[in-house]
Design an enzyme around this catalytic site. Sequence first.
Site, PDB file in Angstrom:
ATOM      1  N   THR A 135     -50.406   4.445 -67.086  1.00  0.00           N
ATOM      2  CA  THR A 135     -48.970   4.695 -66.948  1.00  0.00           C
ATOM      3  C   THR A 135     -48.406   5.501 -68.119  1.00  0.00           C
ATOM      4  O   THR A 135     -48.977   5.479 -69.217  1.00  0.00           O
ATOM      5  CB  THR A 135     -48.241   3.331 -66.864  1.00  0.00           C
ATOM      6  N   ASP A 136     -47.268   6.136 -67.884  1.00  0.00           N
ATOM      7  CA  ASP A 136     -46.574   6.847 -68.975  1.00  0.00           C
ATOM      8  C   ASP A 136     -45.962   5.875 -69.989  1.00  0.00           C
ATOM      9  O   ASP A 136     -45.627   6.270 -71.107  1.00  0.00           O
ATOM     10  CB  ASP A 136     -45.497   7.791 -68.428  1.00  0.00           C
ATOM     11  N   GLU A 137     -45.813   4.594 -69.586  1.00  0.00           N
ATOM     12  CA  GLU A 137     -45.113   3.639 -70.462  1.00  0.00           C
ATOM     13  C   GLU A 137     -45.863   3.362 -71.753  1.00  0.00           C
ATOM     14  O   GLU A 137     -45.282   2.840 -72.699  1.00  0.00           O
ATOM     15  CB  GLU A 137     -44.845   2.328 -69.714  1.00  0.00           C
ATOM     16  N   TYR A 161     -46.057  -5.580 -70.568  1.00  0.00           N
ATOM     17  CA  TYR A 161     -46.785  -4.797 -69.559  1.00  0.00           C
ATOM     18  C   TYR A 161     -47.407  -3.543 -70.185  1.00  0.00           C
ATOM     19  O   TYR A 161     -48.613  -3.310 -70.076  1.00  0.00           O
ATOM     20  CB  TYR A 161     -45.850  -4.397 -68.399  1.00  0.00           C
ATOM     21  N   LYS A 165     -51.355  -2.434 -70.790  1.00  0.00           N
ATOM     22  CA  LYS A 165     -51.952  -1.202 -70.241  1.00  0.00           C
ATOM     23  C   LYS A 165     -52.504  -0.334 -71.385  1.00  0.00           C
ATOM     24  O   LYS A 165     -53.574   0.267 -71.259  1.00  0.00           O
ATOM     25  CB  LYS A 165     -50.910  -0.402 -69.433  1.00  0.00           C
TER      26      LYS A 165
HETATM   27  P1  NAD Z   1     -49.137  -3.346 -57.501  1.00  0.00           P
HETATM   28  O1  NAD Z   1     -48.604  -4.464 -58.328  1.00  0.00           O
HETATM   29  O2  NAD Z   1     -48.404  -2.932 -56.286  1.00  0.00           O
HETATM   30  O3  NAD Z   1     -50.632  -3.691 -57.034  1.00  0.00           O
HETATM   31  C1  NAD Z   1     -51.571  -4.270 -57.888  1.00  0.00           C
HETATM   32  C2  NAD Z   1     -52.766  -4.725 -57.042  1.00  0.00           C
HETATM   33  O4  NAD Z   1     -53.750  -5.278 -57.939  1.00  0.00           O
HETATM   34  C3  NAD Z   1     -52.415  -5.818 -56.037  1.00  0.00           C
HETATM   35  O5  NAD Z   1     -53.001  -5.524 -54.783  1.00  0.00           O
HETATM   36  C4  NAD Z   1     -53.017  -7.087 -56.651  1.00  0.00           C
HETATM   37  O6  NAD Z   1     -53.400  -8.047 -55.678  1.00  0.00           O
HETATM   38  C5  NAD Z   1     -54.228  -6.507 -57.389  1.00  0.00           C
HETATM   39  N1  NAD Z   1     -54.646  -7.379 -58.502  1.00  0.00           N
HETATM   40  C6  NAD Z   1     -53.854  -7.923 -59.474  1.00  0.00           C
HETATM   41  N2  NAD Z   1     -54.610  -8.682 -60.300  1.00  0.00           N
HETATM   42  C7  NAD Z   1     -55.900  -8.580 -59.869  1.00  0.00           C
HETATM   43  C8  NAD Z   1     -57.134  -9.115 -60.346  1.00  0.00           C
HETATM   44  N3  NAD Z   1     -57.182  -9.922 -61.418  1.00  0.00           N
HETATM   45  N4  NAD Z   1     -58.261  -8.791 -59.675  1.00  0.00           N
HETATM   46  C9  NAD Z   1     -58.220  -7.982 -58.567  1.00  0.00           C
HETATM   47  N5  NAD Z   1     -57.078  -7.466 -58.081  1.00  0.00           N
HETATM   48  C10 NAD Z   1     -55.927  -7.752 -58.734  1.00  0.00           C
HETATM   49  O7  NAD Z   1     -49.326  -2.140 -58.517  1.00  0.00           O
HETATM   50  P2  NAD Z   1     -49.087  -0.567 -58.310  1.00  0.00           P
HETATM   51  O8  NAD Z   1     -47.669  -0.269 -58.534  1.00  0.00           O
HETATM   52  O9  NAD Z   1     -49.767  -0.145 -57.056  1.00  0.00           O
HETATM   53  O10 NAD Z   1     -49.899  -0.013 -59.569  1.00  0.00           O
HETATM   54  C11 NAD Z   1     -51.301   0.230 -59.473  1.00  0.00           C
HETATM   55  C12 NAD Z   1     -51.789   0.757 -60.817  1.00  0.00           C
HETATM   56  O11 NAD Z   1     -51.104   1.946 -61.148  1.00  0.00           O
HETATM   57  C13 NAD Z   1     -51.546  -0.213 -61.982  1.00  0.00           C
HETATM   58  O12 NAD Z   1     -52.671  -0.169 -62.825  1.00  0.00           O
HETATM   59  C14 NAD Z   1     -50.321   0.346 -62.663  1.00  0.00           C
HETATM   60  O13 NAD Z   1     -50.318   0.042 -64.037  1.00  0.00           O
HETATM   61  C15 NAD Z   1     -50.500   1.826 -62.414  1.00  0.00           C
HETATM   62  N6  NAD Z   1     -49.259   2.625 -62.364  1.00  0.00           N
HETATM   63  C16 NAD Z   1     -48.229   2.270 -61.565  1.00  0.00           C
HETATM   64  C17 NAD Z   1     -47.105   3.074 -61.483  1.00  0.00           C
HETATM   65  C18 NAD Z   1     -45.933   2.732 -60.587  1.00  0.00           C
HETATM   66  O14 NAD Z   1     -44.912   3.394 -60.643  1.00  0.00           O
HETATM   67  N7  NAD Z   1     -46.042   1.736 -59.720  1.00  0.00           N
HETATM   68  C19 NAD Z   1     -47.037   4.248 -62.236  1.00  0.00           C
HETATM   69  C20 NAD Z   1     -48.115   4.580 -63.070  1.00  0.00           C
HETATM   70  C21 NAD Z   1     -49.231   3.773 -63.105  1.00  0.00           C
HETATM   71  O1  DAU Z   2     -43.353   4.577 -65.605  1.00  0.00           O
HETATM   72  C1  DAU Z   2     -44.383   4.038 -64.814  1.00  0.00           C
HETATM   73  C2  DAU Z   2     -44.079   2.593 -64.541  1.00  0.00           C
HETATM   74  O2  DAU Z   2     -43.015   2.579 -63.593  1.00  0.00           O
HETATM   75  C3  DAU Z   2     -45.265   1.806 -64.019  1.00  0.00           C
HETATM   76  O3  DAU Z   2     -46.254   1.765 -65.007  1.00  0.00           O
HETATM   77  C4  DAU Z   2     -44.841   0.380 -63.647  1.00  0.00           C
HETATM   78  O4  DAU Z   2     -45.933  -0.304 -63.053  1.00  0.00           O
HETATM   79  C5  DAU Z   2     -43.708   0.465 -62.655  1.00  0.00           C
HETATM   80  O5  DAU Z   2     -43.235  -0.838 -62.362  1.00  0.00           O
HETATM   81  C6  DAU Z   2     -42.565   1.319 -63.205  1.00  0.00           C
HETATM   82  O6  DAU Z   2     -41.892   0.649 -64.322  1.00  0.00           O
HETATM   83  P1  DAU Z   2     -40.292   0.702 -64.490  1.00  0.00           P
HETATM   84  O7  DAU Z   2     -39.884  -0.457 -65.300  1.00  0.00           O
HETATM   85  O8  DAU Z   2     -39.842   2.042 -64.913  1.00  0.00           O
HETATM   86  O9  DAU Z   2     -39.876   0.516 -62.919  1.00  0.00           O
HETATM   87  P2  DAU Z   2     -38.769  -0.382 -62.214  1.00  0.00           P
HETATM   88  O10 DAU Z   2     -38.726   0.035 -60.781  1.00  0.00           O
HETATM   89  O11 DAU Z   2     -38.935  -1.834 -62.509  1.00  0.00           O
HETATM   90  O12 DAU Z   2     -37.416   0.093 -62.924  1.00  0.00           O
HETATM   91  C7  DAU Z   2     -37.003   1.463 -62.886  1.00  0.00           C
HETATM   92  C8  DAU Z   2     -35.725   1.578 -63.698  1.00  0.00           C
HETATM   93  O13 DAU Z   2     -34.686   0.872 -63.009  1.00  0.00           O
HETATM   94  C9  DAU Z   2     -35.814   0.942 -65.076  1.00  0.00           C
HETATM   95  O14 DAU Z   2     -35.015   1.710 -65.986  1.00  0.00           O
HETATM   96  C10 DAU Z   2     -35.174  -0.433 -64.898  1.00  0.00           C
HETATM   97  C11 DAU Z   2     -34.129  -0.174 -63.828  1.00  0.00           C
HETATM   98  N1  DAU Z   2     -33.819  -1.319 -62.941  1.00  0.00           N
HETATM   99  C12 DAU Z   2     -34.869  -1.955 -62.328  1.00  0.00           C
HETATM  100  C13 DAU Z   2     -34.652  -3.023 -61.486  1.00  0.00           C
HETATM  101  C14 DAU Z   2     -35.800  -3.754 -60.832  1.00  0.00           C
HETATM  102  C15 DAU Z   2     -32.509  -1.698 -62.699  1.00  0.00           C
HETATM  103  O15 DAU Z   2     -31.555  -1.097 -63.254  1.00  0.00           O
HETATM  104  N2  DAU Z   2     -32.289  -2.753 -61.857  1.00  0.00           N
HETATM  105  C16 DAU Z   2     -33.290  -3.452 -61.260  1.00  0.00           C
HETATM  106  O16 DAU Z   2     -33.000  -4.434 -60.528  1.00  0.00           O
END
Ligand code: NAD
Ligand code: DAU
Length: 357
Positions: A135-137, A161, A165
């Site tokens: 992730t970018d975080e 989180y 990562k």
């Molecule tokens: P998600 O939470 O939707 O899915 C995570 C999946 O991992 C689920 O299916 C869960 O059952 C599985 N899992 C969790 N713990 C496990 C374990 N111990 N063993 C096996 N499986 C397990 O997550 P996502 O949003 O699809 O993110 C996927 C990946 O991409 C993550 O590594 C996250 O850090 C990364 N990522 C997410 C975003 C985003 O915006 N969502 C952006 C950049 C990177």
């Molecule tokens: O940047 C990549 C990341 O993006 C991934 O690594 C994470 O897995 C993914 O969850 C996401 O993280 P964020 O914290 O940026 O996403 P989220 O959707 O939780 O929140 C987006 C923005 O919105 C953040 O500034 C917090 C704000 N927010 C979020 C929620 C859930 C609100 O203002 N209200 C809310 O209820």
Amino acid sequence: MEDLILVTGGAGFIGSNFVLQSIASEPARILNLDKLTYAGNLNNLRAVEAHPRYRFAQGDIVDRDFLRDLLGREQPRAIVHFAAESHVDRSIHGPDDFVRTNVNGTFSLLEEARAYWSALPELDRASFRFLHVSTDEVYGSLGPSDPAFSEITPYAPNSPYSASKAASDHLVRAYHHTYGLPVLTTNCSNNYGPHQFPEKLIPLIILNACAGKPLPVYGDGKNVRDWLYVEDHCRAIRTVLSNGRAGETYNIGGRSEKKNLEIIGAICGLLDELRPNDPAVPHSKLITFVKDRPGHDRRYAMDTRKIERELNWRPLETFESGIHKTVRWYLEHEDWVRDVTSGSYRQWMAKNYATER
Ligand code: NAD
Ligand code: DAU
């Protein structure tokens, strides 16, 4: 070695989109290893569950015996590692699972992948890849006029989180440097699209707006994220897996920086057109400012020139086209929504949005 890709976390949001896209676009078989936590949902994979090139194995990436057995039996040519605890707010309420899965789980996977890879014949060893999805975080938070994060920006994670990562990214890097494991790391910005669990901003806003519930905005709503449609992320991962240089990291993003209030405004505008008879119209009148997320990162932005230049990847969706598709998907998948918003989802909402967090 088989023409098999082991995908971890393939029942989650991005992993399931990756599995569906890979089955549709390439000849490889896909083995999806997922623990099925609250975020894992096999309904995401209904379209391929009977496909001859798809299989599911329920398991935990922390479990080394399970991983050893699976790798030895299945002989994958690549591992694409999505499995993680992914929600920042949950990491604030309870970081344990984040360290367990994201750090210890990635470590277990690396150790078993290394043992498996070391024993492969030479040609197979050379072509094997371990792709770590990150992730970018991990780079921390930007000021309003700071340049976007590049692959050489120092790590400065701010939440449990992102710290977990970052730790996993460091382990992946070390396994290349020390043991020569052919790893690739991708660091991507915020994804949105079908199958995203409605604890995250975009699906939460869509569902609350339709139901006439408050749209919770943390702080002043001016935090900035760089949004990428999930299918563009999946294409980027497939491109890096095929053509990326082992040991390298690639930043992925949408070149689409938006304040949270802009995102919410765009969703409300679309819903005003698509759902004029909802309980609250205009939907924006549901916007409610709530207590800020502790340690809330102000701005993320990705410099994606490396993947564009070296691998010729670019997003195909604009934010406007992607958000339109996403809103429509949630409106057209009421059964999926009903399934994921029952039971423990309600407890999470009550806990996270209680007046005192
Ligand atoms: P998600 O939470 O939707 O899915 C995570 C999946 O991992 C689920 O299916 C869960 O059952 C599985 N899992 C969790 N713990 C496990 C374990 N111990 N063993 C096996 N499986 C397990 O997550 P996502 O949003 O699809 O993110 C996927 C990946 O991409 C993550 O590594 C996250 O850090 C990364 N990522 C997410 C975003 C985003 O915006 N969502 C952006 C950049 C990177
Ligand atoms: O940047 C990549 C990341 O993006 C991934 O690594 C994470 O897995 C993914 O969850 C996401 O993280 P964020 O914290 O940026 O996403 P989220 O959707 O939780 O929140 C987006 C923005 O919105 C953040 O500034 C917090 C704000 N927010 C979020 C929620 C859930 C609100 O203002 N209200 C809310 O209820």
